[in-house]
Design an enzyme around this catalytic site. Structure first.
Site, PDB file in Angstrom:
ATOM      1  N   ARG A 186      23.300 -48.526  41.326  1.00  0.00           N
ATOM      2  CA  ARG A 186      22.110 -49.056  40.625  1.00  0.00           C
ATOM      3  C   ARG A 186      22.262 -50.569  40.419  1.00  0.00           C
ATOM      4  O   ARG A 186      21.320 -51.338  40.605  1.00  0.00           O
ATOM      5  CB  ARG A 186      21.921 -48.343  39.275  1.00  0.00           C
ATOM      6  CG  ARG A 186      21.525 -46.873  39.435  1.00  0.00           C
ATOM      7  CD  ARG A 186      21.080 -46.273  38.108  1.00  0.00           C
ATOM      8  NE  ARG A 186      22.130 -46.174  37.099  1.00  0.00           N
ATOM      9  CZ  ARG A 186      22.967 -45.163  36.949  1.00  0.00           C
ATOM     10  NH1 ARG A 186      22.879 -44.112  37.748  1.00  0.00           N
ATOM     11  NH2 ARG A 186      23.886 -45.153  35.987  1.00  0.00           N
TER      12      ARG A 186
ATOM     13  N   LYS B 277       7.555 -53.323  27.408  1.00  0.00           N
ATOM     14  CA  LYS B 277       6.564 -52.416  27.981  1.00  0.00           C
ATOM     15  C   LYS B 277       6.698 -51.031  27.367  1.00  0.00           C
ATOM     16  O   LYS B 277       7.814 -50.553  27.146  1.00  0.00           O
ATOM     17  CB  LYS B 277       6.782 -52.310  29.490  1.00  0.00           C
ATOM     18  CG  LYS B 277       5.792 -51.402  30.187  1.00  0.00           C
ATOM     19  CD  LYS B 277       6.238 -51.041  31.591  1.00  0.00           C
ATOM     20  CE  LYS B 277       6.764 -49.621  31.630  1.00  0.00           C
ATOM     21  NZ  LYS B 277       6.956 -49.111  33.000  1.00  0.00           N
TER      22      LYS B 277
ATOM     23  N   GLU C  37       0.811 -50.071  27.978  1.00  0.00           N
ATOM     24  CA  GLU C  37       0.536 -49.387  29.250  1.00  0.00           C
ATOM     25  C   GLU C  37      -0.008 -47.971  29.098  1.00  0.00           C
ATOM     26  O   GLU C  37       0.751 -47.009  29.055  1.00  0.00           O
ATOM     27  CB  GLU C  37       1.791 -49.347  30.139  1.00  0.00           C
ATOM     28  CG  GLU C  37       1.480 -48.710  31.501  1.00  0.00           C
ATOM     29  CD  GLU C  37       2.671 -48.620  32.449  1.00  0.00           C
ATOM     30  OE1 GLU C  37       3.795 -48.958  32.044  1.00  0.00           O
ATOM     31  OE2 GLU C  37       2.465 -48.197  33.597  1.00  0.00           O
TER      32      GLU C  37
ATOM     33  N   LYS D 231      -1.365 -53.256  30.735  1.00  0.00           N
ATOM     34  CA  LYS D 231      -0.952 -52.772  32.058  1.00  0.00           C
ATOM     35  C   LYS D 231      -1.598 -51.417  32.235  1.00  0.00           C
ATOM     36  O   LYS D 231      -1.427 -50.527  31.401  1.00  0.00           O
ATOM     37  CB  LYS D 231       0.569 -52.654  32.137  1.00  0.00           C
ATOM     38  CG  LYS D 231       1.054 -51.926  33.381  1.00  0.00           C
ATOM     39  CD  LYS D 231       2.522 -52.155  33.644  1.00  0.00           C
ATOM     40  CE  LYS D 231       2.961 -51.336  34.855  1.00  0.00           C
ATOM     41  NZ  LYS D 231       4.239 -51.758  35.400  1.00  0.00           N
TER      42      LYS D 231
END
Ligand code: 13P
Length: 336
Positions: free
Chosen positions: A46, A136, A177, A219
């Site tokens: 990752r 977010k 979002e 978003k």
């Protein structure tokens, strides 16, 4: 009136020609992406993958900010320097996913709510120290028989409003979002109806909770036919319906609206973005219309990378090429 610090960051994130790379896949999501390219999801893999993306040269021509996952914002690159350093060196603004993922909504067979409000102020303070300037939080809605329900919309909108005010109190720009999912065979009209109900409730709650609308970003999804619908709406209709929905529901003081790619194909995601931007320009829309793509920017580099250091340059080139095309679309200048 002096511009708030939050608004300044928000405006930088939606600067002309630029948008956001969403690289905030949770551990389970990145595992699914890696499974598809035959790469084991280890911490080292990752790290290598994300370091490859974040050190792609000149990405800041196209990318204003990157959304990270908790592991990544705390992770060091192979040489021992924080992964965030590569981004800061390129003047890319650091963001962080702060929702805690989706959970089944009690009493519903299909709908979901998002965890993440518990302990949020402490996490926000920690992320701010680690260099984050925006956050977010994602909630989702399914379009189907009887869904989204009013209850799901109200609950998730309340969560987003609480999150947004906490994020602003911590000096971090919230990227709110709400995503109406593309999964299913619903019509574009059904997506539009659901998106309109969702966005109007989200802004109602944001206003009621006293959020600074000039210091946040939205978003969200484009208005699309379901992925399994028979006659899917073409880009012009997507653009018209999407921008009309925003004009009806998103206050003019919001600096920008950024789309998620949401499982659209790479070309679909850019062609539809281009159409939305053109419609927004035609309507003299008050907000910037941009992108915050995960899959739309990463599918190509993942395929090129396949976990091999030898493929790093090819993967970076694939990432930059998707970024270039998406940036063109963000300006309504995608070649036909
Ligand atoms: P996609 O562009 O892959 O939908 O991801 C964006 C994102 O951040 C969803 O929360």
């Amino acid at each position: 009136m002096a511009k708030s610090a939050l608004r300044e960051i928000g405006e930088k994130l939606v600067a002309p020609a630029k948008g956001i790379l969403a690289a905030d896949e949770s551990s389970s999501t990145i595992k699914r992406r890696f499974d598809a390219i035959g790469v084991e999801s280890t911490e080292a893999n990752r790290r290598n993958y994300r370091e490859m993306l974040f050190t792609a040269k000149n990405m800041s021509q196209y990318i204003s900010g990157v959304i990270l996952y908790d592991e990544t914002i705390k992770q060091n690159g192979a040489s021992g320097t924080p992964l965030t350093k590569g981004l800061k060196d390129q003047n890319v603004i650091i963001g962080i996913k702060v929702d805690g993922g989706l959970k089944p909504m009690p009493g519903s067979a299909v709908e979901q709510y998002s965890e993440g409000l518990d302990g949020l102020p402490d996490r926000l303070a920690q992320y701010s120290k680690l260099g984050a300037q925006f956050t977010k939080f994602r909630v989702v809605f399914t379009v189907g028989a009887g869904t989204p329900t009013d209850r799901c919309i109200e609950e998730n909108a309340r969560t987003l409003a609480r999150y947004a005010t906490l994020s602003q109190a911590a000096g971090l720009v919230p990227m709110v979002e709400p995503e109406v999912l593309m999964d299913g065979s619903h019509s574009v009209q059904e997506c539009q109806d659901a998106t309109k109900r969702v966005l109007s409730e989200v802004f109602y709650r944001l206003v009621r909770d006293g959020a600074d609308l000039g210091g946040l970003l939205l978003k969200t999804n484009m208005v699309l036919s379901g992925s399994e619908a028979k006659n899917r709406a073409v880009s012009r209709e997507v653009g018209e319906r999407t921008i009309q929905t925003f004009l009806d529901t998103v206050p003019a003081s919001v600096p920008g609206i950024l789309f998620l790619s949401g499982g659209q194909g790479d070309d679909e995601a850019t062609v539809n973005l281009n159409a939305c931007v053109n419609e927004a320009n035609k309507a003299h829309a008050p907000w910037q219309v941009s992108f915050s793509y995960g899959r739309g920017l990463q599918a190509a580099p993942q395929k090129a990378w396949r976990g091999l250091e030898a493929n790093k340059e090819a993967a970076q080139a694939a990432f930059l090429e998707r970024s270039r095309l998406t940036s063109l679309a963000r300006q309504g200048k995608l070649p036909r």
